[in-house]
Design an enzyme around this catalytic site. Sequence first.
Site, PDB file in Angstrom:
ATOM      1  N   HIS A 168     -26.606 -10.462 -25.828  1.00 57.47           N
ATOM      2  CA  HIS A 168     -27.012 -11.715 -26.490  1.00 57.47           C
ATOM      3  C   HIS A 168     -26.819 -11.601 -28.005  1.00 57.47           C
ATOM      4  CE1 HIS A 168     -28.680 -13.502 -22.935  1.00 57.47           C
ATOM      5  NE2 HIS A 168     -29.779 -12.798 -22.882  1.00 57.47           N
TER       6      HIS A 168
ATOM      7  N   SER B  36     -33.835 -25.197 -20.390  1.00 59.91           N
ATOM      8  CA  SER B  36     -33.909 -24.001 -19.546  1.00 59.91           C
ATOM      9  C   SER B  36     -34.883 -22.989 -20.152  1.00 59.91           C
ATOM     10  CB  SER B  36     -32.506 -23.402 -19.403  1.00 59.91           C
ATOM     11  OG  SER B  36     -32.535 -22.234 -18.621  1.00 59.91           O
TER      12      SER B  36
ATOM     13  N   LYS C 133     -30.018 -18.067 -21.882  1.00 55.84           N
ATOM     14  CA  LYS C 133     -30.055 -19.238 -20.986  1.00 55.84           C
ATOM     15  C   LYS C 133     -28.732 -20.005 -20.938  1.00 55.84           C
ATOM     16  CE  LYS C 133     -33.348 -18.906 -19.287  1.00 55.84           C
ATOM     17  NZ  LYS C 133     -33.760 -17.688 -18.497  1.00 55.84           N
TER      18      LYS C 133
HETATM   19  S1  PPS Z   1     -31.067 -15.185 -19.473  1.00 61.41           S
HETATM   20  O1  PPS Z   1     -32.565 -15.146 -19.386  1.00 61.41           O
HETATM   21  O2  PPS Z   1     -30.628 -15.387 -20.875  1.00 61.41           O
HETATM   22  O3  PPS Z   1     -30.437 -14.039 -18.832  1.00 61.41           O
HETATM   23  O4  PPS Z   1     -30.683 -16.507 -18.663  1.00 61.41           O
HETATM   24  P1  PPS Z   1     -29.198 -16.920 -18.232  1.00 61.41           P
HETATM   25  O5  PPS Z   1     -28.839 -16.208 -16.989  1.00 61.41           O
HETATM   26  O6  PPS Z   1     -28.280 -16.817 -19.388  1.00 61.41           O
HETATM   27  O7  PPS Z   1     -29.385 -18.462 -17.939  1.00 61.41           O
HETATM   28  C1  PPS Z   1     -30.186 -18.951 -16.891  1.00 61.41           C
HETATM   29  C2  PPS Z   1     -29.643 -20.327 -16.535  1.00 61.41           C
HETATM   30  O8  PPS Z   1     -28.389 -20.156 -15.833  1.00 61.41           O
HETATM   31  C3  PPS Z   1     -28.505 -20.824 -14.579  1.00 61.41           C
HETATM   32  N1  PPS Z   1     -27.643 -20.201 -13.553  1.00 61.41           N
HETATM   33  C4  PPS Z   1     -26.698 -20.899 -12.876  1.00 61.41           C
HETATM   34  N2  PPS Z   1     -26.284 -22.171 -13.006  1.00 61.41           N
HETATM   35  C5  PPS Z   1     -25.309 -22.600 -12.156  1.00 61.41           C
HETATM   36  N3  PPS Z   1     -24.762 -21.815 -11.193  1.00 61.41           N
HETATM   37  C6  PPS Z   1     -25.157 -20.526 -11.044  1.00 61.41           C
HETATM   38  N4  PPS Z   1     -24.604 -19.782 -10.084  1.00 61.41           N
HETATM   39  C7  PPS Z   1     -26.166 -20.012 -11.918  1.00 61.41           C
HETATM   40  N5  PPS Z   1     -26.789 -18.813 -12.058  1.00 61.41           N
HETATM   41  C8  PPS Z   1     -27.688 -18.965 -13.060  1.00 61.41           C
HETATM   42  C9  PPS Z   1     -29.982 -20.735 -14.250  1.00 61.41           C
HETATM   43  O9  PPS Z   1     -30.325 -21.597 -13.215  1.00 61.41           O
HETATM   44  C10 PPS Z   1     -30.583 -21.094 -15.601  1.00 61.41           C
HETATM   45  O10 PPS Z   1     -30.403 -22.474 -15.940  1.00 61.41           O
HETATM   46  P2  PPS Z   1     -31.453 -23.621 -15.597  1.00 61.41           P
HETATM   47  O11 PPS Z   1     -30.962 -24.834 -16.327  1.00 61.41           O
HETATM   48  O12 PPS Z   1     -32.799 -23.177 -16.091  1.00 61.41           O
HETATM   49  O13 PPS Z   1     -31.412 -23.816 -14.110  1.00 61.41           O
END
Ligand code: PPS
Length: 287
Positions: free
Chosen positions: A97, A127, A42
């Site tokens: 990860h 998240s 996340k």
């Molecule tokens: S995972 O399950 O570990 O693969 O998740 P991960 O991709 O690491 O994290 C998901 C969060 O990243 C946010 N996200 C973004 N934020 C800003 N801009 C962009 N382009 C973007 N893409 C993914 C996603 O919304 C999750 O955060 P939260 O706070 O839940 O919105």
Amino acid sequence: MEPYMDYHGLPLPSIAHSQDSLKYFENFQVKDDDVFAITYPKSGTTWMQEILPLILNGGDLTPVKTIPNWDRVPWLEETRAAQVMDNLSSPRLMVSHMPYNLMPASFFSSKAKVIYVARNPKDVMVSSYFFHQMASFLDDPGTFDEFMDKFLAGQVLFGKWTEHVKSWKEADLGDRILHITYDEMVQDLKGAVKRFSDFLGCEMSEETLQKVASHCSFNSMKTNSMSNYSMVPQEVMDTNKSAFLRKGISGDWKNHFTPEQESKFSTAIMKELGGSHIKFPWDAEPL
Ligand code: PPS
């Protein structure tokens, strides 16, 4: 099936990991030109799966519009890796990860580059809390308070946040590693893309930088079916409960933490990072 399997004391989701996938991970032959984006869950993994291919191919949108993120930039420890790795052309892009100490043996003797993305742990927890509500393959997070206790105890995917960031912040990798935060990426995405491209030795024109930053904005990625997890069946990820690309902001914790929870959380994290010299941009935030 049990929702989690244990790997060196870390809970991993059984839906995407197996004894075979972890053997594959351990025996993987890292090449010198491989590029890893490493994250605690996340913290921006999906974002990096979008940005990196665009940097390496000069902004061509074809792969990010035609290949699902999990096949485009696979997780090295997951079951898909063995199936898609042969389709990747060099330089291969991967995410993981895993903490530093558990990386495959060949990684340490290679020259492979690493971009480590850290995110404010309070936002990581928020998240993750919503992710646990929508992902049927994870256990019920319980109340926010209960989930916070589990998070701080490291009884969550890939263990303790503090152990993960410490392992990579203290990694002895010289100029093979670039550290950045999700929060810096939110603040200045074009600047972050430029840092990545310089680190990877890819020249990008101002126009291409702008194009990549614009395609990788939260609102644009939210509509990309190859990256927003809309291909995953509703019974596996229930988007009525929460979207995978949920809010995409820095500081959402302020909408969810009570002052007491904030104090307890900060105290626990600071205590564990206390002895180290590790500093983050959010440390300076007023409580
Ligand atoms: S995972 O399950 O570990 O693969 O998740 P991960 O991709 O690491 O994290 C998901 C969060 O990243 C946010 N996200 C973004 N934020 C800003 N801009 C962009 N382009 C973007 N893409 C993914 C996603 O919304 C999750 O955060 P939260 O706070 O839940 O919105």
